[in-house]
Design a protein around this motif. Structure first.
Motif, PDB file in Angstrom:
ATOM      1  N   LEU A 396       0.864  -1.176   0.000  1.00  0.00           N
ATOM      2  CA  LEU A 396       0.000   0.000   0.000  1.00  0.00           C
ATOM      3  C   LEU A 396       0.899   1.223   0.000  1.00  0.00           C
ATOM      4  O   LEU A 396       1.740   1.382   0.891  1.00  0.00           O
ATOM      5  CB  LEU A 396      -0.905   0.041   1.234  1.00  0.00           C
ATOM      6  CG  LEU A 396      -1.592   1.393   1.513  1.00  0.00           C
ATOM      7  CD1 LEU A 396      -2.528   1.782   0.377  1.00  0.00           C
ATOM      8  CD2 LEU A 396      -2.335   1.369   2.843  1.00  0.00           C
ATOM      9  N   CYS A 398       0.817   5.277   0.232  1.00  0.00           N
ATOM     10  CA  CYS A 398      -0.163   6.211   0.786  1.00  0.00           C
ATOM     11  C   CYS A 398      -0.257   7.540   0.048  1.00  0.00           C
ATOM     12  O   CYS A 398      -1.189   8.309   0.276  1.00  0.00           O
ATOM     13  CB  CYS A 398       0.154   6.464   2.259  1.00  0.00           C
ATOM     14  SG  CYS A 398      -0.063   4.988   3.284  1.00  0.00           S
ATOM     15  N   LEU A 408      -2.445   0.493  -4.442  1.00  0.00           N
ATOM     16  CA  LEU A 408      -2.277  -0.866  -3.952  1.00  0.00           C
ATOM     17  C   LEU A 408      -1.656  -1.686  -5.074  1.00  0.00           C
ATOM     18  O   LEU A 408      -2.117  -1.616  -6.225  1.00  0.00           O
ATOM     19  CB  LEU A 408      -3.615  -1.466  -3.526  1.00  0.00           C
ATOM     20  CG  LEU A 408      -4.099  -1.036  -2.133  1.00  0.00           C
ATOM     21  CD1 LEU A 408      -5.588  -1.267  -1.988  1.00  0.00           C
ATOM     22  CD2 LEU A 408      -3.351  -1.800  -1.050  1.00  0.00           C
ATOM     23  N   PRO A 447      -1.958  -5.682   2.066  1.00  0.00           N
ATOM     24  CA  PRO A 447      -0.545  -5.276   2.002  1.00  0.00           C
ATOM     25  C   PRO A 447       0.269  -5.856   3.150  1.00  0.00           C
ATOM     26  O   PRO A 447      -0.225  -5.998   4.275  1.00  0.00           O
ATOM     27  CB  PRO A 447      -0.610  -3.750   2.074  1.00  0.00           C
ATOM     28  CG  PRO A 447      -1.926  -3.443   2.708  1.00  0.00           C
ATOM     29  CD  PRO A 447      -2.848  -4.541   2.293  1.00  0.00           C
ATOM     30  N   ILE A 450       3.885  -0.920   3.848  1.00  0.00           N
ATOM     31  CA  ILE A 450       3.259   0.367   3.564  1.00  0.00           C
ATOM     32  C   ILE A 450       4.349   1.393   3.234  1.00  0.00           C
ATOM     33  O   ILE A 450       5.293   1.581   4.008  1.00  0.00           O
ATOM     34  CB  ILE A 450       2.409   0.868   4.745  1.00  0.00           C
ATOM     35  CG1 ILE A 450       1.240  -0.087   4.997  1.00  0.00           C
ATOM     36  CG2 ILE A 450       1.881   2.275   4.472  1.00  0.00           C
ATOM     37  CD1 ILE A 450       0.266   0.380   6.040  1.00  0.00           C
ATOM     38  N   HIS A 452       5.281   5.419   2.344  1.00  0.00           N
ATOM     39  CA  HIS A 452       4.730   6.735   2.679  1.00  0.00           C
ATOM     40  C   HIS A 452       5.765   7.818   2.441  1.00  0.00           C
ATOM     41  O   HIS A 452       6.964   7.563   2.312  1.00  0.00           O
ATOM     42  CB  HIS A 452       4.281   6.758   4.145  1.00  0.00           C
ATOM     43  CG  HIS A 452       5.404   6.538   5.121  1.00  0.00           C
ATOM     44  ND1 HIS A 452       6.189   7.565   5.609  1.00  0.00           N
ATOM     45  CD2 HIS A 452       5.884   5.397   5.681  1.00  0.00           C
ATOM     46  CE1 HIS A 452       7.100   7.071   6.436  1.00  0.00           C
ATOM     47  NE2 HIS A 452       6.938   5.761   6.499  1.00  0.00           N
ATOM     48  N   ALA A 464      -0.291   6.023   7.568  1.00  0.00           N
ATOM     49  CA  ALA A 464       0.651   4.905   7.467  1.00  0.00           C
ATOM     50  C   ALA A 464       1.169   4.502   8.842  1.00  0.00           C
ATOM     51  O   ALA A 464       1.268   3.308   9.164  1.00  0.00           O
ATOM     52  CB  ALA A 464       1.809   5.277   6.547  1.00  0.00           C
ATOM     53  N   GLN A 467      -0.938   2.137  11.015  1.00  0.00           N
ATOM     54  CA  GLN A 467      -1.132   0.743  10.640  1.00  0.00           C
ATOM     55  C   GLN A 467      -0.033  -0.127  11.261  1.00  0.00           C
ATOM     56  O   GLN A 467       1.113   0.278  11.366  1.00  0.00           O
ATOM     57  CB  GLN A 467      -1.104   0.593   9.114  1.00  0.00           C
ATOM     58  CG  GLN A 467      -1.986   1.591   8.363  1.00  0.00           C
ATOM     59  CD  GLN A 467      -3.411   1.634   8.874  1.00  0.00           C
ATOM     60  OE1 GLN A 467      -4.067   0.605   8.987  1.00  0.00           O
ATOM     61  NE2 GLN A 467      -3.899   2.838   9.174  1.00  0.00           N
ATOM     62  N   LEU A 471       7.031  -0.337   7.547  1.00  0.00           N
ATOM     63  CA  LEU A 471       6.921   0.923   6.824  1.00  0.00           C
ATOM     64  C   LEU A 471       8.147   1.165   5.958  1.00  0.00           C
ATOM     65  O   LEU A 471       9.265   0.794   6.326  1.00  0.00           O
ATOM     66  CB  LEU A 471       6.764   2.088   7.805  1.00  0.00           C
ATOM     67  CG  LEU A 471       5.549   2.035   8.738  1.00  0.00           C
ATOM     68  CD1 LEU A 471       5.620   3.168   9.754  1.00  0.00           C
ATOM     69  CD2 LEU A 471       4.261   2.131   7.935  1.00  0.00           C
ATOM     70  N   SER A 728       1.993   8.237  -5.552  1.00  0.00           N
ATOM     71  CA  SER A 728       1.737   6.914  -4.960  1.00  0.00           C
ATOM     72  C   SER A 728       2.304   5.800  -5.833  1.00  0.00           C
ATOM     73  O   SER A 728       2.799   4.789  -5.313  1.00  0.00           O
ATOM     74  CB  SER A 728       0.239   6.711  -4.712  1.00  0.00           C
ATOM     75  OG  SER A 728      -0.493   6.699  -5.924  1.00  0.00           O
TER      76      SER A 728
END
Length: 755
Positions: A396, A398, A408, A447, A450, A452, A464, A467, A471, A728
C-alpha cells in the motif's frame, strides 16, 4: 481428433461483454463447452475438433471494445462428448485477480436508441449495454454481477430480462441493463429536496437557458452546471462556490462544437471521443463563445464531451461543468450530502435514485508531442492497473498530501486510485480511508508493506504510521522520479529532474528544485536550487510576493510597494530564519518571478502564479537569462541570480511577456546544464522529468528539445500525472524494488519547521 481445452482469461474481462463474446464465438464455430466468471477472471471449457479449438483460441485475441486481456492460459481436459455451449453461474471463491472495468462513455448503439422516438428507451437517461455505461462507480464487490452493484435494488422487467438472457442481444449479461419500466429515474428538485413540476430533463434545460445553476448527479458524483456563454450565470456560480479564479471545464455536444472553443488536433480529438471521455486541455480560440469568467486570463480551456445519456440529453450550447463541491471539499456523491453542501449554490438539483458507490472526479489530460499526458487520472481510467516494473510483496502506497491518490500493488500490477483530493479535512480523509478499504476488497490485496512520504505532518504519513505493518519511507522527489520510471516501465538508473512546489527532504528542509541520480531502490542528490527562506511557511505559498522578498528583490520595485505594509517584516523574518524554513523549490522561484512581474501577489488555488506566468510568456522569444552551476557536490544554482536578471530587465523597460519567456527559457537551460553536469560524472544518458512544474507545457517542450539536442533520451509521464497525483505509483515502485523495505534516511535539523 476431438479435444477439450480449459481456458483461463485474465484482465479486464468482466462487465465488458466478454462471456457473450465467448458464447458467440464458440457457438459460431460449433464448439461445445461453457464459460463463466470467477474471482480470477473468466474460465472457459471448449470441446470440438483440434483445428476448430485452435481457431477459437485465435479468436479470443479480438475481444469486445472494453475488454483488456492480460493473460490467456490453457490446459488439456478429457473430452465429455456433450453438445451445446452455455454460460454458467459465477464462482465467487478463490484468489481474486479479475479486473474491474472503468466507467465507459455511452456507445453509438445506445445513443441511437436514446434519440429514436420509436425505441422503448427513447430519452431514457440510463440506457447502457455491455459496451458502455457505469462500471467502477457502481461495483461493490467481485465477481462483477448485478447483485454486487448498486443496480441490485432494481429488478429487471420482462423485456430487459429477455435481452439479458438472449445470446444474440448486445445486452446479453449486461449487468446494469434497465429501461424506463424497471430502472432508475431522474427527478428535478428544489434546494429543499421538493420535486419540481414538469418533465425533469426539459425543466433542467429550461433552467440552464434562463441563467440558473444546476446541480446534477453524474456517474461519480454531483456536478454544477451553468450556460458557458452566460456571463451572469458563470459569475453567480463562481461567487456561490467561492471559486475566484480557477478555470472551469466546459462540456460541449460534439467535436464540431469543441472546435469552436479550442484547437483540436488528431490527438486531442482521439482523447475527446475516447470511451474514457476526459477533460482535455485545448489552446483556447480568441473568439470562443464563452463568458470571460469561465477561464479568466488563461490561454487554455478544458473541454469534454458528454459521457452519459443524461449528459447527452442536457448537451446543446456549451455548459460549464464543474465538480459539485464547495472549496477544498471532495465532490459530493451521496444525495443527502449533496443537498446539504450545494443548497446555497444550486437553483435546482437534477438527481436520480441509482446510488453511487465510489465518488470519482472527471479526469483531466492534455497532449504533449502527440501523446497523452494526464493531469488528473480518475473517471474513465481508474481502476485500470499500471504495470509495475519490479515484483515484490503486496504494497500500500499512501501518496502525498495534495492531489492525493493511493496505490495498492501486487503481482506486477499497480492499482493507482481515483483522485482523492487534498488531505486537509475530515471528509477527504474519510474518502481516502474508504477508498483504500474498497480497493483492497476489489483486488484482494492485503498489504504486507506500507510506503509513505517522509513529511511527518502529512495525513497520509500519519495514516501509514497508524497501521501495524512494516513501513518504507520514500523521499518525495525520489517518488516523483520513480513514478516517471514506472510510468515508462524502466528500471535502469536515470538522471532525475524533479521540479515542484514542496517536498520534505532527507535533510529536513523543503526540496523542490532537484537533480537526482536515481533508480527504483535509491537516489543521490546530484544538484539543486540554492535554498532560500520560505517566510511564513505555508503563508508564502498563498502569497507569492513573500518569495520575491526572500530572493532579495529591492524595496523600490512595484512588488515591494504593493506590499509595503509587511515587506520589511517579511524580509526580516527570512533574514533571521523566524518561521521561515529553507526551501530549494522551483515552484517557489516561479512564484517569486510571477509576483515581481505583477502577475500574481496572492493565489486562490495551488500553482496559480506559475500557471499565469506561463500564460504571459511570449513563446516567440528565444533568448534566455544565463544560468551558472557552482562546482560543489551536489552542485547548486542560485535562483536569486535569475531574479536579479529579471529585475534588470524590468528596470530597462523590457515588456513582461518577453521577461517571462526569458525566465522559462533559462529554467529549460538549467535542466539541460544540470543533466550535462551529471552525465559527465555518471555517464547516464536518460533523463526523467517529473513534478508539478513540468505540467508547464512551454517549459516542458523547451527542456525536452534541449535535452534531445544534447543527446539525451527523455522520459515524461503518459499514464499518471507528473504532479503529486503520481506520487503513490512511485512510492509503490520503490517499496516493491527496495530490498528489506529500507526507508530513506531523514536528518532533521534542530528547529526546522517541516511545514
Amino acid at each position: 481428433m476431438r479435444v477439450r481445452t480449459e481456458v483461463r482469461v485474465e484482465g479486464t474481462v468482466q462487465g465488458v461483454g466478454f462471456r457473450p463474446f465467448v458464447h458467440g464465438l464458440a457457438t459460431g464455430l460449433g464448439l461445445a463447452g461453457l464459460v463463466g466468471n470467477d474471482a480470477a477472471g473468466v474460465f472457459i471449457e471448449v470441446e470440438g475438433d483440434a483445428g476448430t479449438v485452435e481457431r477459437f483460441l485465435r479468436g479470443l485475441r479480438e475481444p469486445p471494445p472494453l475488454a483488456v486481456i492480460e493473460r490467456i492460459s490453457t490446459r488439456s481436459l478429457a473430452p465429455h462428448g456433450h453438445g451445446g455451449f452455455s454460460i454458467v453461474g459465477s464462482e465467487a471463491s478463490g484468489r481474486r485477480r479479475t479486473l474491474v472495468s472503468a466507467d465507459s462513455a455511452t456507445c453509438a448503439d445506445c445513443l441511437r436508441e436514446l434519440r429514436d422516438p420509436a425505441d422503448r428507451r427513447f430519452g431514457y437517461p440510463f440506457v447502457n449495454c455491455t459496451n458502455c455505461g457505469p462500471r467502477f462507480t457502481i461495483v461493490t464487490d467481485v465477481p462483477y454481477d448485478r447483485p454486487n452493484t448498486t443496480m441490485a435494488g432494481f429488478a429487471m422487467c420482462a423485456d430487459c430480462a429477455a435481452e439479458y438472457r438472449d445470446p444474440a442481444d448486445r445486452r446479453f449479461h449486461a449487468q446494469p441493463v434497465c429501461c424506463p419500466a424497471c430502472g432508475p429515474h431522474v427527478t428535478l428538485r428544489d434546494p429543499d429536496g421538493r420535486a419540481l413540476p414538469g418533465e425533469p430533463m426539459a425543466a433542467a434545460r429550461a433552467l440552464l437557458r434562463d441563467g440558473g445553476v444546476l446541480a446534477l448527479k453524474g456517474l461519480g458524483g454531483y456536478h454544477l452546471a451553468a450556460t458557458a456563454a452566460d456571463g451572469s450565470a458563470v459569475a453567480a456560480l463562481r461567487s456561490r462556490k467561492h471559486r475566484e479564479d480557477k478555470p472551469f471545464a466546459v462540456m460541449t455536444a460534439d467535436v464540431r462544437s469543441a472546435r469552436s472553443l479550442g484547437e483540436v488536433g488528431p490527438a486531442e480529438e482521439a482523447l475527446l471521443t475516447s470511451v474514457r471521455r476526459p477533460i482535455v486541455l485545448l489552446r483556447r480560440l480568441a473568439d470562443a463563445p464563452l463568458a470571460a469568467a469561465v477561464a479568466p486570463g488563461n490561454r487554455s480551456i478544458g473541454v469534454m464531451l458528454p459521457y452519459t445519456p443524461l449528459h447527452h440529453l442536457l448537451a446543446g450550447e456549451p455548459l460549464v461543468l464543474t465538480s459539485g463541491n464547495v472549496s477544498d471539499e471532495p465532490i459530493a456523491y451521496r444525495d443527502e450530502d449533496a443537498f446539504a453542501a450545494l443548497r446555497e449554490i444550486a437553483d435546482a438539483f437534477l438527481t436520480h435514485d441509482r446510488p453511487i458507490h465510489v465518488r470519482t472526479d472527471d479526469s483531466v489530460t492534455r497532449v504533449f508531442r502527440g501523446r497523452e499526458m494526464p493531469l488528473r487520472r480518475s473517471r474513465g481510467y481508474v481502476p485500470g492497473p499500471v504495470p509495475l516494473p519490479a515484483g515484490g510483496p503486496p504494497v500500500l502506497a499512501c501518496g502525498a498530501e495534495l492531489k492525493n491518490t493511493f496505490c495498492l500493488a501486487k503481482d506486477g500490477r499497480a492499482f493507482v486510485s481515483h483522485h482523492i483530493g487534498d488531505l486537509e479535512n475530515y471528509e477527504t480523509l474519510r474518502a481516502y480511508r474508504e477508498g483504500i478499504e474498497h480497493f483492497g476488497r476489489l483486488f484482494d490485496i492485503t498489504p504486507s508493506l506500507i510506503a509513505h512520504d517522509l513529511h511527518p505532518e502529512y495525513l497520509s504519513t500519519k495514516y501509514a504510521l497508524e497501521q501495524d505493518l512494516p513501513l518504507v519511507g520514500v523521499q518525495h522527489h525520489h517518488a516523483h522520479i520513480a513514478s516517471c520510471m514506472a510510468d515508462n516501465e524502466r528500471t535502469e538508473p536515470v538522471i532525475g529532474v524533479a521540479f515542484d512546489g514542496t517536498g520534505y527532504g532527507t535533510d529536513g528542509t523543503l526540496w523542490g528544485g532537484e537533480f537526482l541520480v536515481a533508480d527504483l531502490t535509491g537516489f543521490e542528490r546530484a544538484g539543486h536550487l540554492r535554498p532560500v527562506p520560505l517566510p511564513g511557511g505555508t503563508m508564502a505559498i498563498r502569497e507569492p510576493w513573500r518569495m520575491a522578498a526572500a530572493h532579495g528583490v529591492p524595496a523600490d520595485l512595484d512588488v515591494a510597494r504593493r506590499n509595503a505594509a509587511r515587506w520589511d517584516t517579511v524580509v526580516a523574518m527570512g533574514d533571521r530564519g523566524v518561521g521561515s524554513p529553507l526551501t530549494s523549490s522551483m515552484g517557489r522561484l516561479f512564484d517569486a518571478v510571477a509576483a515581481l512581474l505583477g502577475v500574481r501577489d496572492r493565489v486562490t488555488y495551488e500553482g496559480q502564479a506559475a500557471i499565469e506566468l506561463e500564460q504571459r510568456a511570449d513563446p516567440r522569444v528565444g533568448d534566455a537569462y544565463p544560468v551558472r552551476l557552482d562546482d560543489g557536490s551536489p552542485f547548486t544554482v542560485s535562483g536569486a541570480d535569475l531574479v536579479a536578471a529579471v529585475v534588470a530587465d524590468l528596470r530597462a523597460g523590457v515588456d513582461v511577456p518577453s521577461i517571462a519567456a526569458r525566465f522559462h527559457n533559462a529554467v529549460a537551460g538549467l535542466v539541460v546544464a544540470g543533466a550535462l553536469r551529471v552525465r559527465e560524472t555518471t555517464g547516464l544518458t536518460t533523463v526523467a522529468l517529473s513534478g508539478g512544474v513540468f505540467q508547464n507545457l512551454l517549459l516542458l517542450e523547451r527542456a525536452v528539445a534541449g535535452l534531445e539536442a544534447g543527446g539525451f533520451g527523455v522520459l515524461v509521464h503518459h499514464r499518471v500525472p507528473p504532479g503529486d497525483g503520481g506520487i503513490s505509483l512511485g512510492q509503490a515502485a520503490v517499496a516493491a524494488a527496495r530490498p528489506h523495505g529500507a526507508s530513506e534516511p531523514v536528518t532533521r535539523e534542530a528547529g526546522t519547521d517541516p511545514r
